[in-house]
Scaffold this active site. Structure first.
Site: not given
Length: 270
Positions: A14-15, A46-47, A78-80, A156, A192-194
């Site tokens: 992931d980012s 990334y978004g 990561c979806n993006t 984050e 978004c996995t966040h």
């Protein structure tokens, strides 16, 4: 399977730290599997990047990670990254690659009002891939979209031990309510996995009856897919599971307690 194969890890990528929500689900399915979790902090976030930047960066970076860690399977958590670069990564790597895509299909089955919110990064919500998912699986539903870079930062911050600004969640709630049909939205796709990391804060902001708001994300489905692809394989953990960063970052020292909760006991830089 010989011992070298048995110790081959699952590589989650992931980012940032959002993919920990996927790691948690994978651990429930495969508690004995060795794991390397790679966070591209050098490229984060990334978004807000262009499709060209992401499509160029991700396959090359994952190629380096695969060469170093020799995983048995890669999860792009990561979806993006998945909606833009998944097919290029699969073409470049000679091993199974599981992507993360917005959970529009299960959301369409859950909604009672027919109004679904799609909450992701700006890069994810504008993708033609999302248009295709909506057409194939949510035809007849109203899909409201909102992209938020600041929600990634809020997630984050929370994992780093901070308290995100409540105004972030209020702005997101307002953005949905202002769209036609927003007052009837009863299901939100966390694309978004966040975002599952701040689900409680989102639920409180998206009232008026937070108990009736459904949140859908892909972590459990990803974990089941990984378990299916690795069915029958042996697992041996010969070293601690670890976090890999793409650049030195002192902030991650504050994450050690959280990382330990996810079973990541070591940290190194690519």
């Amino acid at each position: 399977m010989d011992i070298s194969q048995a110790t081959a890890p699952i590589l989650l990528f992931d980012s940032g730290v959002g993919g920990l929500s996927v790691l948690e689900a994978v651990r429930r399915e495969l508690p004995d599997a060795p794991v390397v979790y790679a966070a591209d902090n050098a490229g984060y976030p990334y978004g807000t990047k262009s499709e060209a930047q992401i499509a160029t960066r991700i396959p090359a970076l994952l190629g380096r990670l695969v060469e170093r860690y020799r995983p048995r399977l890669v999860v792009i958590a990561c979806n993006t990254a998945s909606t833009i670069a998944l097919e290029d990564v699969r073409a470049a790597l000679d091993l199974p690659v599981v992507g993360t895509v917005p959970a529009i299909k299960p959301a369409a089955k859950l909604t009672e009002s027919g109004v679904i919110g799609l909450l992701g990064t700006e890069a994810t919500v504008r993708q033609a891939y999302v248009d295709a998912l909506a057409q194939d699986f949510a035809n007849g539903c109203i899909l409201l979209r909102h992209g938020s870079a600041e929600l990634v930062a809020a997630a984050e911050e929370k994992l780093h031990g901070g308290t995100p600004d409540p105004a972030v969640f209020e702005r997101i709630a307002s953005a949905f309510r202002q769209q036609p049909g927003g007052e009837r939205m009863d299901t939100v796709v966390l694309a978004c996995t966040h975002f599952p990391l701040v689900e409680d804060e989102l639920r409180a902001a998206l009232g008026p009856d937070p108990r009736r708001m459904r949140f859908v994300h892909g972590a459990e489905g990803i974990a089941r897919r990984v378990a299916h692809l690795l069915e029958g394989q042996s697992f041996t953990r010969d070293r601690p599971d670890r976090l890999v960063l793409t650049a030195p970052d002192e902030r991650f020292s504050a994450l050690e307690p959280a990382l330990a909760r996810y079973g990541l006991e070591a940290c190194e830089t690519l």
